[in-house]
Design a protein around this motif. Sequence first.
Motif, PDB file in Angstrom:
ATOM      1  N   UNK A  83      20.829   0.724 -30.905  1.00  0.00           N
ATOM      2  CA  UNK A  83      21.456   1.371 -29.751  1.00  0.00           C
ATOM      3  C   UNK A  83      20.400   2.174 -28.993  1.00  0.00           C
ATOM      4  N   UNK A  84      19.645   1.459 -28.148  1.00  0.00           N
ATOM      5  CA  UNK A  84      18.633   2.138 -27.329  1.00  0.00           C
ATOM      6  C   UNK A  84      19.279   2.414 -25.983  1.00  0.00           C
ATOM      7  N   UNK A  85      19.877   3.589 -25.858  1.00  0.00           N
ATOM      8  CA  UNK A  85      20.703   3.847 -24.668  1.00  0.00           C
ATOM      9  C   UNK A  85      19.896   3.846 -23.377  1.00  0.00           C
ATOM     10  N   UNK A  86      18.601   4.184 -23.467  1.00  0.00           N
ATOM     11  CA  UNK A  86      17.803   4.166 -22.231  1.00  0.00           C
ATOM     12  C   UNK A  86      17.745   2.744 -21.641  1.00  0.00           C
ATOM     13  N   UNK A 110      30.863   7.526 -29.892  1.00  0.00           N
ATOM     14  CA  UNK A 110      29.572   8.223 -29.756  1.00  0.00           C
ATOM     15  C   UNK A 110      28.624   7.395 -28.894  1.00  0.00           C
ATOM     16  N   UNK A 111      28.643   6.060 -29.068  1.00  0.00           N
ATOM     17  CA  UNK A 111      27.737   5.230 -28.268  1.00  0.00           C
ATOM     18  C   UNK A 111      28.122   5.277 -26.788  1.00  0.00           C
ATOM     19  N   UNK A 113      29.846   7.459 -25.181  1.00  0.00           N
ATOM     20  CA  UNK A 113      29.708   8.788 -24.571  1.00  0.00           C
ATOM     21  C   UNK A 113      28.262   9.201 -24.400  1.00  0.00           C
ATOM     22  N   UNK A 114      27.352   8.537 -25.130  1.00  0.00           N
ATOM     23  CA  UNK A 114      25.923   8.801 -24.916  1.00  0.00           C
ATOM     24  C   UNK A 114      25.401   7.968 -23.755  1.00  0.00           C
ATOM     25  N   UNK A 115      25.877   6.740 -23.686  1.00  0.00           N
ATOM     26  CA  UNK A 115      25.337   5.772 -22.723  1.00  0.00           C
ATOM     27  C   UNK A 115      25.849   5.972 -21.295  1.00  0.00           C
ATOM     28  N   UNK A 117      27.336   8.375 -19.424  1.00  0.00           N
ATOM     29  CA  UNK A 117      26.945   9.458 -18.507  1.00  0.00           C
ATOM     30  C   UNK A 117      25.578   9.204 -17.873  1.00  0.00           C
ATOM     31  N   UNK A 118      24.703   8.584 -18.619  1.00  0.00           N
ATOM     32  CA  UNK A 118      23.374   8.266 -18.097  1.00  0.00           C
ATOM     33  C   UNK A 118      23.496   7.249 -16.966  1.00  0.00           C
TER      34      UNK A 118
ATOM     35  N   UNK B 130      23.416  13.989 -21.721  1.00  0.00           N
ATOM     36  CA  UNK B 130      22.872  12.720 -21.218  1.00  0.00           C
ATOM     37  C   UNK B 130      22.682  12.733 -19.692  1.00  0.00           C
ATOM     38  N   UNK B 134      19.303  11.814 -17.605  1.00  0.00           N
ATOM     39  CA  UNK B 134      19.283  10.822 -16.527  1.00  0.00           C
ATOM     40  C   UNK B 134      18.632  11.392 -15.267  1.00  0.00           C
ATOM     41  N   UNK B 143      24.369  13.381 -29.996  1.00  0.00           N
ATOM     42  CA  UNK B 143      25.081  13.547 -31.277  1.00  0.00           C
ATOM     43  C   UNK B 143      24.106  13.554 -32.459  1.00  0.00           C
ATOM     44  N   UNK B 159      20.969  10.147 -35.532  1.00  0.00           N
ATOM     45  CA  UNK B 159      22.096  10.207 -34.590  1.00  0.00           C
ATOM     46  C   UNK B 159      23.370   9.801 -35.298  1.00  0.00           C
ATOM     47  N   UNK B 162      30.194   6.598 -35.415  1.00  0.00           N
ATOM     48  CA  UNK B 162      31.459   6.487 -36.147  1.00  0.00           C
ATOM     49  C   UNK B 162      31.263   5.754 -37.465  1.00  0.00           C
TER      50      UNK B 162
END
Lengths: 338, 262
Positions: A83-86, A110-111, A113-115, A117-118, B130, B134, B143, B159, B162
């Motif tokens: 999970x490389x959100x960037x 969690x994924x 909500x991290x991803x 917003x960016x 986040x 950005x 997290x 990190x 779930x």
Amino acid sequence: MLIQKESDKSLYTDVWVVAEVGGGKVQPVTFELVGAARPLADARKSRVVAVVLGSGVGNEAPTLFSHGADHVLLVDDVRLAGFTDEIEASVLVRLIGKYKPEIVICAATTRGRALIPRVAVTARTGLTADCTELGIDPENGDLLQTRPAFGGNIMATIRCSSHRPQMATVRPRVMKALEADVTRTGEVLHEKVLDSDCSKIKRIVEIVHGADSAVNLADAAIIISGGRGMKGPAGFELLHKLAQLIGGAVGASRAAVDAGWVPYAHQVGQTGQTVQSKVYMACSISGQIQHLVGMQSCDMIVAIDKNPETPMMQMADIAIVGDVFEVIPEIIAEIPRL
Amino acid sequence: MKIVVCIKQVPATNNAKIDPETKRIVREGLEAILNPFDTYAVEEAVQLREKLGGEVVVLSMGPEKAGLALRECISAGADRAVLLSDRAFGGSDTWATSYVLSKAIQKIGDVDLVICGKQAIDGDTAQVGPGIAAHLGWTQAAFVMKVVDASATGLRVQRMHEDGYDVCDVDYPAVVTVVKDINSPRIPSLRGRMAATKAEIPVWHPDDIGTDLALIGLNGSPTRVVKTQPPPARNTVTQVMFGSPQESAHALVRELRKRNLL
Ligand SMILES: Cc1cc2nc3c(=O)[nH]c(=O)nc-3n(C[C@H](O)[C@H](O)[C@H](O)COP(=O)(O)OP(=O)(O)OC[C@H]3O[C@@H](n4cnc5c(N)ncnc54)[C@H](O)[C@@H]3O)c2cc1C
Ligand SMILES: Nc1ncnc2c1ncn2[C@@H]1O[C@H](COP(=O)(O)O)[C@@H](O)[C@H]1O
């Protein structure tokens, strides 16, 4: 993007569902999102597009079609294995610019909500967090997004009328997946990860799966939760046993976590997780306000406690007055008899 | 090493009562506290400074009284604080809030690491951390449950997900959001409390950080809260079971069964 004139809104069409992917597989919450997207797309006379970013996800399209997606946008690349959100955010921003979806939804995990917003910040648009209800305003076609805030104590309806796309994360287990129809098919579009998506990124060194599904509070239909009265790790063994028997997850109050009887990932409440399961079984949890804000939105609350006067027992739908160490084994004994 | 911790002042639920009718929190007249998750963010920053040297700056956007929350962070070990307060900031959604904070972070200058709480307990969005990453174009880790290793160039963190956790390396500059599991905040020392009382906290306005007025406050916010209402009341009458453990267990299982929950 900021919409300069009202007619520009029509440049944006389709409802996108950003799939939740784990271990190369589309996770079930995605089908809930597709189920939620379907009526929105129908109301807007547009399509549901599932966007799948991952590695080894080439065969995931058919299940998305059978659950109601019209198109699948696939980005299959080894660089998306972890999970490389960037990278994911950069790809999504690019694709949003190219295809101009009207609505983008994603799971409030969690994924997600991290991803997301960016993505929303970079795409210069609004994002509504953790929605429990989505609808189309019949007057002007805007997305009406309803979400709990302040630990579930108020419901806010949020609109993003001046920017597109309209984006939201959606709480798992709230929306309903459609019955799978294997005769449904659709079109698969392929997109790529570019090298320019991969500058300034984190490096994932290791992925550790939780040994037991018992901690997956977000996905569980039933949560068996314990407090101080469980007295120790052995008490939680009992809760694990019950949870395993009925396919539920184990929750805990802060007191039990602070005492070290159960890891933090199980904590429900203000500094833990907010849960919304079908059943919440509180086993000797007195019900401090900080705990209640994390679970009061569950459909049905069952409390077991010696003391009938605790806030938890008072708010429960079913309050069993008794000793947890006597009642829970009886419940365990009762289940196979079903 | 320069670390900025973003903190928010939020209404407290500590002394809140449950409304007997709706079974929900009574929000009126609640005092303001430091967002609980932010105490872990401050503690982590202070521990990193103790290890790597440098400075911890706490930053908040909010009304004047948010200065109190900033002082609390100084008593917990932060070196200095900056308050962003101006009517023009009011009504900011997460886009605008993270924009303002990112502008202030740039003005503070030479920042290696930004730490936020996982979410604020009022807005409950978890979007600001986040969002800041950005705006700045930095790497992020949301997290975070553990900092495994920290050096002058980056962090190795766990990190939380779930279904488990992952371990990843982030190079500075980076933004990290933290969950409660990460540490146990210290009790403020006497010295810390004195520093908190004495601290001069500069107040910055839009001009000071060069924000575009069209991008802040209500005007700059893509989202609008158009309606708030109490959640549907839990209008249940509590069914109390006083029987033997076996009777209660039997009745409960039957009840769950009846409702198709088992
Ligand atoms: C009922 C309600 C619903 C809302 N829903 C949405 C929504 O869906 N989408 C949206 O964009 N906005 C929403 N907002 C607005 C949002 O709450 C505010 O924009 C707020 O500025 C961001 O706070 P948060 O609680 O969302 O922060 P979070 O993102 O939950 O906070 C995470 C962390 O960011 C940092 N942080 C947050 N705010 C500040 C601050 N002011 N100063 C310094 N650090 C800070 C802290 O480290 C905090 O721990 C809502 C507001 C209300 C009242
Ligand atoms: N006078 C103010 N100065 C700075 N920030 C503010 C001010 N009023 C509200 N805010 C911030 O703007 C965001 C939205 O607040 P509100 O306008 O109260 O919904 C919150 O994060 C507040 O902290």
